[in-house]
Design an enzyme around this catalytic site. Structure first.
Site, PDB file in Angstrom:
ATOM      1  N   ASP A 110      -8.082  -2.345  13.877  1.00 38.80           N
ATOM      2  CA  ASP A 110      -8.669  -2.905  13.576  1.00 38.80           C
ATOM      3  C   ASP A 110      -9.177  -4.692  12.592  1.00 38.80           C
ATOM      4  O   ASP A 110     -10.215  -4.629  12.242  1.00 38.80           O
ATOM      5  CB  ASP A 110     -10.001  -1.661  13.062  1.00 38.80           C
ATOM      6  CG  ASP A 110      -8.838  -1.290  11.628  1.00 38.80           C
ATOM      7  OD1 ASP A 110      -8.077  -2.342  11.387  1.00 38.80           O
ATOM      8  OD2 ASP A 110      -9.794  -0.405  10.697  1.00 38.80           O
TER       9      ASP A 110
ATOM     10  N   GLU B 125     -10.001  -2.318   5.413  1.00 33.81           N
ATOM     11  CA  GLU B 125     -10.453  -1.529   6.366  1.00 33.81           C
ATOM     12  C   GLU B 125     -11.833  -2.619   6.618  1.00 33.81           C
ATOM     13  O   GLU B 125     -12.161  -2.895   5.152  1.00 33.81           O
ATOM     14  CB  GLU B 125     -10.532  -0.181   6.403  1.00 33.81           C
ATOM     15  CG  GLU B 125      -9.292   0.953   6.706  1.00 33.81           C
ATOM     16  CD  GLU B 125      -8.698   0.980   7.275  1.00 33.81           C
ATOM     17  OE1 GLU B 125      -9.053   0.164   8.325  1.00 33.81           O
ATOM     18  OE2 GLU B 125      -8.215   2.088   7.303  1.00 33.81           O
TER      19      GLU B 125
ATOM     20  N   ASP C  83       0.950  -1.589   0.575  1.00 34.16           N
ATOM     21  CA  ASP C  83       0.118   0.540  -0.148  1.00 34.16           C
ATOM     22  C   ASP C  83       0.796   1.671   0.092  1.00 34.16           C
ATOM     23  O   ASP C  83       2.605   1.506   0.272  1.00 34.16           O
ATOM     24  CB  ASP C  83      -1.126   0.553   1.198  1.00 34.16           C
ATOM     25  CG  ASP C  83      -0.171  -0.586   2.816  1.00 34.16           C
ATOM     26  OD1 ASP C  83       1.338  -0.519   2.393  1.00 34.16           O
ATOM     27  OD2 ASP C  83      -0.828  -0.963   3.852  1.00 34.16           O
TER      28      ASP C  83
ATOM     29  N   HIS D 226      -6.846  -4.284  10.094  1.00 35.20           N
ATOM     30  CA  HIS D 226      -6.858  -3.684   8.547  1.00 35.20           C
ATOM     31  C   HIS D 226      -5.633  -5.048   8.222  1.00 35.20           C
ATOM     32  O   HIS D 226      -4.856  -5.114   9.030  1.00 35.20           O
ATOM     33  CB  HIS D 226      -6.607  -2.624   7.890  1.00 35.20           C
ATOM     34  CG  HIS D 226      -5.807  -1.918   9.020  1.00 35.20           C
ATOM     35  ND1 HIS D 226      -5.975  -0.863   9.431  1.00 35.20           N
ATOM     36  CD2 HIS D 226      -4.415  -2.560   8.257  1.00 35.20           C
ATOM     37  CE1 HIS D 226      -4.981  -0.111  10.242  1.00 35.20           C
ATOM     38  NE2 HIS D 226      -4.057  -1.376   9.505  1.00 35.20           N
TER      39      HIS D 226
END
Ligand code: F6R
Length: 252
Positions: free
Chosen positions: A136, A143, A67, A138
């Site tokens: 979370d 996400e 990313d 990810h």
């Protein structure tokens, strides 16, 4: 799924590095999928040391990163391209033109995302993808969502992720609002996955990802559907695991 638990984050990182190095030793022209963030730093330190010791040769390796922030180019100190240059690429024999990170400055982001997928396919796919995990759940910047994402795409970062990453920026407002990430589908096509998680702050999400439902609300849970996955944890990140905890702990 194999779960390896090491005492410290450093040791967990070294164990992950050995898995990456093994792939390269067996296939010197391997394609490695890489991650940024704090977790892989011990992995990269060990890979650099291993090449210096003559144990592995990265000169024919290609890399593709998961990313990049939208709006940050290689000159920006917090761009993931810069992170990879400083923490890994410039210390290895790898050719600069064989390292790929999504282009956060592309004028046409959807076209650049398609081109990134084509690049991975043209390289013959990813031999080993290294993953970290966000608080979370990810992976990459995928996400929590209603469905698992497929290919490389642009995402809007959640408040939790921007807050977690604010530590790298002069102020929280400077954390970009969006990023480009490989999709969950891209990740799942890799031949092998290695998920590395360290620190007590990851214990709860590691438990959810490994012991809860496979659920796009916890994107990392998808790795349990992969046929060749190794999870490497330090004791702190493994501290909430229940199933198989005893047997896994024996492998410290
Ligand atoms: C970054 C990436 C992210 C990180 C995650 C954990 O390339 O893939 O999913 O792995 O945000 O970050 P750290 O390691 O900083 O806790």
């Amino acid at each position: 799924m194999e779960i390896i638990i090491k005492k410290t984050a450093e040791e967990a990182g070294r164990a992950a590095a050995r898995l990456l190095a093994e792939v390269v030793q067996k296939k010197p022209e391997s394609v490695l999928g890489l991650a940024t963030g704090s977790t892989p730093l011990p992995v990269y330190r060990e890979l650099i040391d291993m090449e210096r010791r003559g144990e592995v040769d990265f000169s024919r390796v290609h890399t593709v990163n998961l990313d990049e922030y939208v709006g940050l180019g290689p000159d920006h100190p917090q761009s993931y391209r810069r992170f990879m240059e400083e923490n890994l690429f410039c210390h290895l024999s790898i050719a600069a033109e064989n390292t790929f990170v999504p282009d956060g400055l592309a004028a046409d982001i959807p076209a650049a995302c398609d081109a990134y997928e084509e690049k991975i396919a043209a390289l013959g796919g990813i031999d080993l993808q290294l993953l970290g995990i966000g608080h979370d759940g990810h992976i990459g910047f995928n996400e929590p969502d209603r469905v698992f994402s497929v290919g490389t795409h642009q995402v809007h970062l959640t408040a939790m992720t921007r807050e977690a990453n604010a530590r790298f920026f002069p102020s929280a407002e400077e954390v970009p609002a969006s990023a480009v990430t490989m999709g969950v589908g891209t990740v799942m096509q890799a031949e092998k996955l290695v998920l590395l998680a360290t620190g007590a702050d990851k214990a709860e999400i590691v438990k959810k990802a490994l012991e809860g439902e496979v659920d796009p609300q916890v994107p990392a849970s998808v790795i349990r559907l992969h046929r060749n996955v190794t999870v490497i944890l330090d004791k702190a990140a493994a501290s909430r695991l229940s199933q198989g905890r005893e047997s896994a702990l024996k492998r410290i």
